[in-house]
Scaffold this motif. Structure first.
Motif, PDB file in Angstrom:
ATOM      1  N   HIS A 175       0.701  -1.218  -0.110  1.00 34.70           N
ATOM      2  CA  HIS A 175       0.033  -0.087   0.031  1.00 34.70           C
ATOM      3  C   HIS A 175       0.810   1.185  -0.006  1.00 34.70           C
ATOM      4  CE1 HIS A 175      -4.128  -1.931   1.381  1.00 34.70           C
ATOM      5  NE2 HIS A 175      -3.549  -2.416   0.479  1.00 34.70           N
ATOM      6  N   ASP A 176       2.215   1.256   0.242  1.00 32.79           N
ATOM      7  CA  ASP A 176       2.859   2.399   0.392  1.00 32.79           C
ATOM      8  C   ASP A 176       3.972   2.519  -0.822  1.00 32.79           C
ATOM      9  OD1 ASP A 176       4.596   0.514   0.932  1.00 32.79           O
ATOM     10  OD2 ASP A 176       5.386   1.342   2.664  1.00 32.79           O
ATOM     11  N   PHE A 177       3.469   1.969  -2.095  1.00 33.23           N
ATOM     12  CA  PHE A 177       4.598   1.890  -3.210  1.00 33.23           C
ATOM     13  C   PHE A 177       4.561   3.201  -3.614  1.00 33.23           C
ATOM     14  CE2 PHE A 177       2.548   1.924  -7.378  1.00 33.23           C
ATOM     15  CZ  PHE A 177       1.360   1.831  -7.296  1.00 33.23           C
ATOM     16  N   LEU A 178       3.513   3.958  -3.786  1.00 29.62           N
ATOM     17  CA  LEU A 178       3.638   5.417  -4.094  1.00 29.62           C
ATOM     18  C   LEU A 178       4.400   6.425  -3.319  1.00 29.62           C
ATOM     19  CD1 LEU A 178      -0.101   5.543  -5.804  1.00 29.62           C
ATOM     20  CD2 LEU A 178       2.006   5.604  -6.911  1.00 29.62           C
ATOM     21  N   PRO A 179       4.941   7.266  -3.833  1.00 28.54           N
ATOM     22  CA  PRO A 179       5.714   8.314  -3.058  1.00 28.54           C
ATOM     23  C   PRO A 179       4.699   9.246  -2.414  1.00 28.54           C
ATOM     24  CG  PRO A 179       5.970   8.885  -5.308  1.00 28.54           C
ATOM     25  CD  PRO A 179       5.273   7.593  -5.401  1.00 28.54           C
ATOM     26  N   ALA A 180       5.050   9.874  -1.289  1.00 28.36           N
ATOM     27  CA  ALA A 180       4.339  10.738  -0.714  1.00 28.36           C
ATOM     28  C   ALA A 180       4.496  12.365  -1.593  1.00 28.36           C
ATOM     29  CB  ALA A 180       4.608  11.150   0.783  1.00 28.36           C
ATOM     30  N   SER A 181       3.361  12.901  -1.669  1.00 27.09           N
ATOM     31  CA  SER A 181       3.649  14.367  -2.481  1.00 27.09           C
ATOM     32  C   SER A 181       3.142  15.659  -1.806  1.00 27.09           C
ATOM     33  CB  SER A 181       3.090  14.125  -3.776  1.00 27.09           C
ATOM     34  OG  SER A 181       1.607  13.924  -3.778  1.00 27.09           O
ATOM     35  N   ILE A 182       3.329  16.666  -2.209  1.00 24.17           N
ATOM     36  CA  ILE A 182       2.798  17.857  -1.895  1.00 24.17           C
ATOM     37  C   ILE A 182       2.128  18.324  -3.254  1.00 24.17           C
ATOM     38  CG2 ILE A 182       3.043  19.983  -0.762  1.00 24.17           C
ATOM     39  CD1 ILE A 182       5.877  19.158   0.021  1.00 24.17           C
ATOM     40  N   GLU A 183       0.797  18.839  -3.075  1.00 23.61           N
ATOM     41  CA  GLU A 183       0.121  19.376  -4.392  1.00 23.61           C
ATOM     42  C   GLU A 183       0.236  21.100  -3.977  1.00 23.61           C
ATOM     43  OE1 GLU A 183      -3.261  17.104  -4.976  1.00 23.61           O
ATOM     44  OE2 GLU A 183      -2.337  15.546  -5.849  1.00 23.61           O
ATOM     45  N   ILE A 184       0.364  21.791  -4.877  1.00 23.04           N
ATOM     46  CA  ILE A 184       0.688  23.199  -4.567  1.00 23.04           C
ATOM     47  C   ILE A 184      -0.285  23.842  -5.791  1.00 23.04           C
ATOM     48  CG2 ILE A 184       2.075  25.230  -4.381  1.00 23.04           C
ATOM     49  CD1 ILE A 184       4.441  23.375  -3.891  1.00 23.04           C
ATOM     50  N   TYR A 185      -1.422  24.595  -5.086  1.00 20.36           N
ATOM     51  CA  TYR A 185      -2.082  25.329  -6.039  1.00 20.36           C
ATOM     52  C   TYR A 185      -1.813  26.717  -5.893  1.00 20.36           C
ATOM     53  CZ  TYR A 185      -4.935  21.201  -5.892  1.00 20.36           C
ATOM     54  OH  TYR A 185      -5.299  20.065  -5.976  1.00 20.36           O
ATOM     55  N   PRO A 186      -0.839  27.337  -7.008  1.00 24.54           N
ATOM     56  CA  PRO A 186      -0.556  28.601  -6.890  1.00 24.54           C
ATOM     57  C   PRO A 186      -1.718  29.763  -7.062  1.00 24.54           C
ATOM     58  CG  PRO A 186       0.423  27.503  -8.883  1.00 24.54           C
ATOM     59  CD  PRO A 186      -0.578  26.882  -8.414  1.00 24.54           C
TER      60      PRO A 186
END
Ligand code: ATP
Ligand code: MG
Lengths: 283, 295
Positions: free
Chosen positions: B116-127
């Protein structure tokens, strides 16, 4: 000069000179005073400087030297806006009329009232009245260009008096008129004068300056010729009529000045002759 | 009050007498306003389209490690140090997995064997949605890339760059046509009023002689300029609106993407353009009447 005297004067010129290029001395150290309510006739040969004098009084031209006061205001000290205010209270009938040829008679007369923000009804009423006084009622809507010179002259006079000015400067106002029409014009002038308007009329017309109590000033080569001089030379009966108007101090002053001026003039003539003949001349 | 009345009737008379000679200036004003308003309208709509596109605009920063709350705070702090942003979302490995699973729909079973943790964590930034953001987005992504623990930064680079240059070009055109508008209207007006004044030199001189105040003479010219400006701008904008309606009619229902739906100027913008044209024309005529003061 006391301030009381000052407030009496409508026009006060002191030692005013004007030279036009190249070296035409149109006014030479001229002094003249016209009191409020007076009628003053300015006479003199063609080219004497009458028109030049009137031009100075309404600020179209400025003198090279001298002091000019009109209606208590020293002209050289007026701002452009103040000069316009003064001009609205002076009516000028120019020698060349200065009418707008393509405008109608009524429009030309309305000009001087419109700039003073008179109401439309006032303008209409006044225009009608003046035209009927000057026997021009039928020309009201005629283009100024289509009028005869005498008619144009009367329109110019009507425009000058239309706005109830305190001072009227009329340059040769009867020059193109027959004696009957001249009488119409002079009657109009006298009527305004009785209401308090001061009149300064430049004219060659001997027949018009016989009005009692009026002052006749003759100028020659830009200078005033002494008053008695005028009356002896040109108008025998003016003397007793003038008794109601005592000579003002400036008139006396101008008599004294004119003696000096005669001397000065002789010198000028001598210079001139010498220049022409290329040798010394005895005067 | 009397002044106003006198000046208005004088203006009216002037216009009646000289409208023929003012036709050329009117045409010039109309064309200038039309050209300027056209490009400005395109520009406005492009900006609007940009706004809509911006809705999809986000930067995704993939991280090496799942950040703990303290680290999240630190990231947030560093991001905001570069630029104000609309929104920052932290997506954990698990959340990413869930989202991915949802996207797969019926094919979810392929994930069965995968941790379940095969995808990397990420930050989504909305400018923030603005042109500035567009122009700086490349810098922004480079900055984000340089932060510690960042694997990769993703955004729709291609279209952003292209769109940005398009907007830049439009901006220049609007600027140029605005300059053209200013020059033509004010100079045209100054010129035509000067001609009128020459034609009526005698009358103006006489007005001065009978004691007309400077305002009495100048204000009617000023008003005449303003009125011509208003009429010119009105016709120009009217013509543009006509063009606009025609285009809308032609292309509506032909599958033009809603994203590019055109809109006309708002009431206030129309008013601003008209007032601008009036001021320019009035200003132009006012400068030519300055020498009346010296009559
Ligand atoms: N603008 C000018 N430039 C040069 N000379 C001028 C000008 N105006 C007047 N003069 C000269 O000044 C002198 C006085 O002229 P002015 O017009 O005052 O005479 P006037 O007394 O009114 O004569 P008239 O009775 O013929 O009207 C004349 O010699 C005239 O040629
Ligand atoms: Mg004269």
């Amino acid at each position: 000069m006391t301030s009381e005297e000052n407030s009496q004067a409508m026009i006060d010129l002191i030692r005013v000179s004007k030279v036009y290029p190249p070296d035409i001395q149109a006014l030479a150290d001229i002094s003249l005073r016209v009191d409020k309510g007076e009628i003053c006739y300015l006479t003199g040969m063609s080219g004497a400087g009458k028109t030049t004098l009137l031009r100075m009084l309404c600020g179209i031209d400025t003198p090279d030297r001298g002091y000019i006061e009109v209606a208590g205001k020293e002209l050289s000290k007026l701002s452009s806006a103040e000069m316009q205010d003064l001009r609205r209270s002076i009516g000028v009938a120019y020698q060349d009329f200065k009418l707008l040829p393509e405008k109608t008679v009524a429009q030309n007369i309305a000009f001087s009232m419109e700039v003073a923000y008179r109401s439309r009804s006032f303008i209409q009423h006044r225009t009608r009245k003046l035209l009927s006084r000057l026997a021009l009622s039928d020309k009201m809507n005629t283009q100024a260009a289509k009028l005869s010179r005498g008619e144009q002259q009367r329109v110019a006079i009507a425009r000058a008096v239309a706005n109830d000015p305190v001072l009227v400067l009329a340059d040769e106002p009867t020059g193109n008129l027959d004696s009957d029409t001249t009488e119409l014009v002079m009657e109009l002038f006298y009527e305004y004068n009785e209401k308090g308007t001061t009149l300064l009329i430049a004219t060659h017309d001997h027949s018009i300056y016989n009005y009692p109590g009026s002052k006749v000033v003759t100028i020659e080569q830009g200078q005033v010729i002494p008053a008695q001089h005028t009356q002896e030379n040109q108008d025998g009966n003016a003397r007793d009529e003038n008794q109601s108007v005592p000579l003002s101090s400036s008139q006396k002053g101008s008599q004294e000045r004119s003696q000096k001026e005669e001397l000065y003039q002789q010198l000028v003539i001598k210079d001139g002759l010498e220049a022409v003949m290329g040798k010394e001349v005895e005067v | 009050m009397k002044f106003l009345f006198a000046v208005l009737s004088q203006t009216w008379r002037n216009i009646i007498e000289t409208w023929r000679s003012q036709l050329l200036s009117l045409v010039t004003i109309t064309l200038s306003v039309l050209i300027f308003a056209f490009f400005y309208l395109v520009y406005m709509n492009a900006l609007h389209a940009g706004d809509l596109l911006n809705n999809d605009l986000r930067l995704i920063v993939y991280l090496e490690e799942q950040p703990d709350p303290a680290l999240q705070e630190e990231y947030r702090h560093k991001i905001e140090k570069f630029d104000q942003v609309e929104k920052i979302d932290f997506v954990s490995r698990l959340a990413a997995y869930d989202r991915f699973k949802e996207q797969l729909n019926e094919n979810q079973d392929v994930l069965q064997e995968i941790p379940h943790d095969f995808l990397p964590a990420s930050i989504e930034i909305y400018p923030k949605r603005s042109l500035d953001t567009l122009s700086r987005i490349k810098l922004f992504s480079e900055y984000l890339q340089s932060l510690p623990g960042v694997l990769k930064v993703q955004y729709g680079r291609e279209w952003v760059d292209r769109f940005y240059s398009f907007i830049q070009l439009l901006r220049i055109i609007v600027f140029l046509s605005g300059a053209l508008l200013i020059l033509t209207t004010s100079f045209m007006m100054a010129h035509s009023i000067r001609l009128t004044m020459l034609n009526r030199k005698k009358e103006l001189e006489l007005l001065r002689l009978v004691g007309a105040s400077a305002h009495y003479i100048r204000v009617p010219f000023f008003l005449e300029g303003a009125i011509l400006g208003a009429i010119g701008a009105g016709i120009g904008l009217g013509a543009l609106y006509f063009l606009f309606s025609w285009i809308e009619l032609r292309f509506s229902g032909q599958g033009v993407p809603g994203m590019f739906s055109f809109s006309f100027f708002s009431g206030p913008s129309v008013a601003v353009i008209i007032v601008l044209a009036m001021l320019l024309c009035a200003g132009g005529s006012f400068t030519s009447t300055r020498k009346i003061l010296y009559l």
